[in-house]
Write an enzyme that holds these catalytic residues in place. Structure first.
Site, PDB file in Angstrom:
ATOM      1  N   ASP A  64      15.842  16.586  -3.398  1.00 12.23           N
ATOM      2  CA  ASP A  64      16.234  17.423  -4.306  1.00 12.23           C
ATOM      3  C   ASP A  64      16.328  16.523  -5.554  1.00 12.23           C
ATOM      4  OD1 ASP A  64      17.052  19.204  -6.164  1.00 12.23           O
ATOM      5  OD2 ASP A  64      18.479  20.126  -4.706  1.00 12.23           O
ATOM      6  N   ASN A  91       7.730  14.400 -12.188  1.00  4.72           N
ATOM      7  CA  ASN A  91       7.174  15.502 -12.477  1.00  4.72           C
ATOM      8  C   ASN A  91       7.563  16.488 -12.040  1.00  4.72           C
ATOM      9  OD1 ASN A  91       4.133  16.716 -12.580  1.00  4.72           O
ATOM     10  ND2 ASN A  91       4.485  16.699 -10.509  1.00  4.72           N
ATOM     11  N   TYR A 159      12.843  26.664 -19.978  1.00  2.23           N
ATOM     12  CA  TYR A 159      11.549  25.848 -19.534  1.00  2.23           C
ATOM     13  C   TYR A 159      11.176  24.774 -21.171  1.00  2.23           C
ATOM     14  CZ  TYR A 159       7.116  24.231 -18.245  1.00  2.23           C
ATOM     15  OH  TYR A 159       5.942  23.366 -17.565  1.00  2.23           O
ATOM     16  N   LYS A 163      11.584  20.990 -21.891  1.00  2.00           N
ATOM     17  CA  LYS A 163      10.529  20.015 -21.837  1.00  2.00           C
ATOM     18  C   LYS A 163      10.749  19.324 -23.376  1.00  2.00           C
ATOM     19  CE  LYS A 163       8.271  20.948 -18.098  1.00  2.00           C
ATOM     20  NZ  LYS A 163       8.369  20.023 -16.824  1.00  2.00           N
TER      21      LYS A 163
HETATM   22  N1  LIG Z   1       0.972  24.168 -14.349  1.00  2.00           N
HETATM   23  C1  LIG Z   1       0.993  24.031 -15.517  1.00  2.00           C
HETATM   24  O1  LIG Z   1       0.081  24.807 -16.508  1.00  2.00           O
HETATM   25  C2  LIG Z   1       1.988  22.906 -16.403  1.00  2.00           C
HETATM   26  C3  LIG Z   1       1.600  22.792 -17.718  1.00  2.00           C
HETATM   27  C4  LIG Z   1       2.260  21.628 -18.375  1.00  2.00           C
HETATM   28  C5  LIG Z   1       3.351  21.149 -17.504  1.00  2.00           C
HETATM   29  N2  LIG Z   1       3.712  21.476 -16.377  1.00  2.00           N
HETATM   30  C6  LIG Z   1       4.581  20.537 -15.747  1.00  2.00           C
HETATM   31  O2  LIG Z   1       3.895  19.845 -14.679  1.00  2.00           O
HETATM   32  C7  LIG Z   1       4.859  19.797 -13.515  1.00  2.00           C
HETATM   33  C8  LIG Z   1       4.132  19.888 -12.321  1.00  2.00           C
HETATM   34  O3  LIG Z   1       3.747  21.301 -12.299  1.00  2.00           O
HETATM   35  P1  LIG Z   1       2.860  22.191 -11.242  1.00  2.00           P
HETATM   36  O4  LIG Z   1       2.229  23.127 -12.159  1.00  2.00           O
HETATM   37  O5  LIG Z   1       2.214  21.048 -10.423  1.00  2.00           O
HETATM   38  O6  LIG Z   1       3.747  22.663 -10.267  1.00  2.00           O
HETATM   39  P2  LIG Z   1       3.843  23.214  -8.780  1.00  2.00           P
HETATM   40  O7  LIG Z   1       4.804  24.451  -8.523  1.00  2.00           O
HETATM   41  O8  LIG Z   1       2.499  23.122  -8.381  1.00  2.00           O
HETATM   42  O9  LIG Z   1       4.306  22.014  -8.104  1.00  2.00           O
HETATM   43  C9  LIG Z   1       5.599  21.308  -8.269  1.00  2.00           C
HETATM   44  C10 LIG Z   1       6.165  20.794  -7.098  1.00  2.00           C
HETATM   45  O10 LIG Z   1       7.664  20.426  -7.281  1.00  2.00           O
HETATM   46  C11 LIG Z   1       8.557  20.840  -6.115  1.00  2.00           C
HETATM   47  N3  LIG Z   1       9.868  20.808  -6.738  1.00  2.00           N
HETATM   48  C12 LIG Z   1      10.367  21.878  -7.022  1.00  2.00           C
HETATM   49  N4  LIG Z   1      11.769  21.762  -7.151  1.00  2.00           N
HETATM   50  C13 LIG Z   1      12.009  20.656  -6.790  1.00  2.00           C
HETATM   51  C14 LIG Z   1      13.425  19.822  -6.555  1.00  2.00           C
HETATM   52  N5  LIG Z   1      14.471  20.256  -6.915  1.00  2.00           N
HETATM   53  N6  LIG Z   1      13.241  18.647  -5.958  1.00  2.00           N
HETATM   54  C15 LIG Z   1      11.868  18.233  -5.576  1.00  2.00           C
HETATM   55  N7  LIG Z   1      10.725  18.731  -5.817  1.00  2.00           N
HETATM   56  C16 LIG Z   1      10.737  19.904  -6.494  1.00  2.00           C
HETATM   57  C17 LIG Z   1       8.026  21.790  -5.653  1.00  2.00           C
HETATM   58  O11 LIG Z   1       8.009  21.908  -4.120  1.00  2.00           O
HETATM   59  C18 LIG Z   1       6.409  21.555  -5.911  1.00  2.00           C
HETATM   60  O12 LIG Z   1       5.797  20.983  -4.869  1.00  2.00           O
HETATM   61  C19 LIG Z   1       6.090  20.581 -13.833  1.00  2.00           C
HETATM   62  O13 LIG Z   1       7.203  19.629 -14.522  1.00  2.00           O
HETATM   63  C20 LIG Z   1       5.855  21.625 -14.790  1.00  2.00           C
HETATM   64  O14 LIG Z   1       6.655  22.086 -15.553  1.00  2.00           O
HETATM   65  C21 LIG Z   1       2.763  22.160 -15.640  1.00  2.00           C
END
Ligand SMILES: NC(=O)c1ccc[n+]([C@@H]2O[C@H](COP(=O)([O-])OP(=O)(O)OC[C@H]3O[C@@H](n4cnc5c(N)ncnc54)[C@H](O)[C@@H]3O)[C@@H](O)[C@H]2O)c1
Length: 260
Positions: A64, A91, A159, A163
């Protein structure tokens, strides 16, 4: 016949990826492993994290990212297993529906998002830096977002603020540790076609349409396109790229009017 160029820029390097079980983290685990890295797949979700590690021949560590001791244990395990910590891709992040307009977002939702998205990055950098300082080498990539740079009327207030914090913290760390051979960059993806975004937009198609119109490329990114940018930032190909807000957004931040 098409020629496949195999890039092995990360041979022998060890990369820790948080949130490796899904989306951008999962695509990056595949990409960094294909470039020769030892990949440590960290996730709170045991099933997804284990599957990711198995798929890339890496190591799964359940963590976590809001828990300081668990984060320290994660980097210690990476070091003990592979003998170095060369890349930290911090990430993991969340985007829950309770985080919305400032008018309706409660303090609990605010704090939870700050913990998972921002405090976690502080904890991961704090845990990774001692290994990198001893090695005199390292690349830290913290996932921010294009919303750290641009405002949106479809707000997710905590959020966005989290960021912005990741961006400012990464810049400062990149400056502080540059002369020790450690680079720190904030990765700022535009909207990516991942479960996180799909869930949000399935509930509100109007929000999806309002966003698509601002993307010059006319589509969301594929996770693999973000992973390619991470591989560049992780490798020595980016040896003079430091303390940046590294935008991978299909041109959103440069657009005034987009093509129809
Ligand atoms: N998807 C988008 O459009 C987007 C755009 C810009 C930035 N982001 C950022 O990219 C990153 C990844 O996003 P994604 O879209 O791949 O998300 P996702 O939900 O597909 O994956 C996120 C992963 O993080 C894990 N996670 C969540 N809370 C956690 C914790 N407390 N400890 C450990 N693991 C944890 C989840 O289990 C999941 O496997 C994030 O920081 C998100 O804010 C995403």
């Amino acid at each position: 016949m098409t020629e496949t160029i195999v890039c092995r820029r990360l041979a022998g390097r060890t990369a820790v990826i948080t949130g490796a079980g899904s989306g951008i983290g999962l695509a990056t685990a595949h990409r960094l492993a294909s470039e020769g890295a030892n990949v440590v797949c960290a996730d709170i979700d045991e099933r997804a994290g284990k599957a990711a590690a198995e798929a890339v021949g890496g190591l799964f560590v359940q963590v976590d990212v809001t828990d300081a001791e668990q984060v320290e244990a994660l980097f210690a395990t990476a070091y003990d297993t592979y003998g170095s910590v060369d890349v930290a891709f911090n990430n993991a992040g969340i985007s829950p529906p309770e985080d919305d307009s400032i008018l309706t977002t409660g303090l609990d939702a605010w704090k939870r998002v700050q913990d998972v998205n921002l405090t976690s990055v502080y904890l991961c950098c704090k845990a990774a830096l001692p290994y990198m300082r001893r090695q005199g080498r390292g690349s830290i990539i913290n996932t921010a977002s294009f919303v750290a740079i641009m405002g949106a009327a479809t707000s997710q207030i905590s959020y966005t603020a989290s960021k912005g914090g990741v961006l400012a913290m990464s810049r400062e760390l990149g400056v502080q540790f540059a002369r020790e051979g450690i680079r720190v960059n904030a990765l700022c993806p535009g909207p990516v076609d991942t479960p996180l975004l799909r869930e949000l937009f399935a509930k509100d198609p109007e929000r999806a349409a309002r966003r698509l119109v601002h993307i010059p490329l006319g589509r969301f990114a594929r996770p693999e396109e973000i992973a390619a940018a991470v591989a560049f930032l992780a490798s020595d190909d980016s040896s003079f790229v430091n303390a940046t807000d590294f935008l991978v957004d299909g041109g959103i931040a440069g657009a005034y009017v987009t093509p129809l």
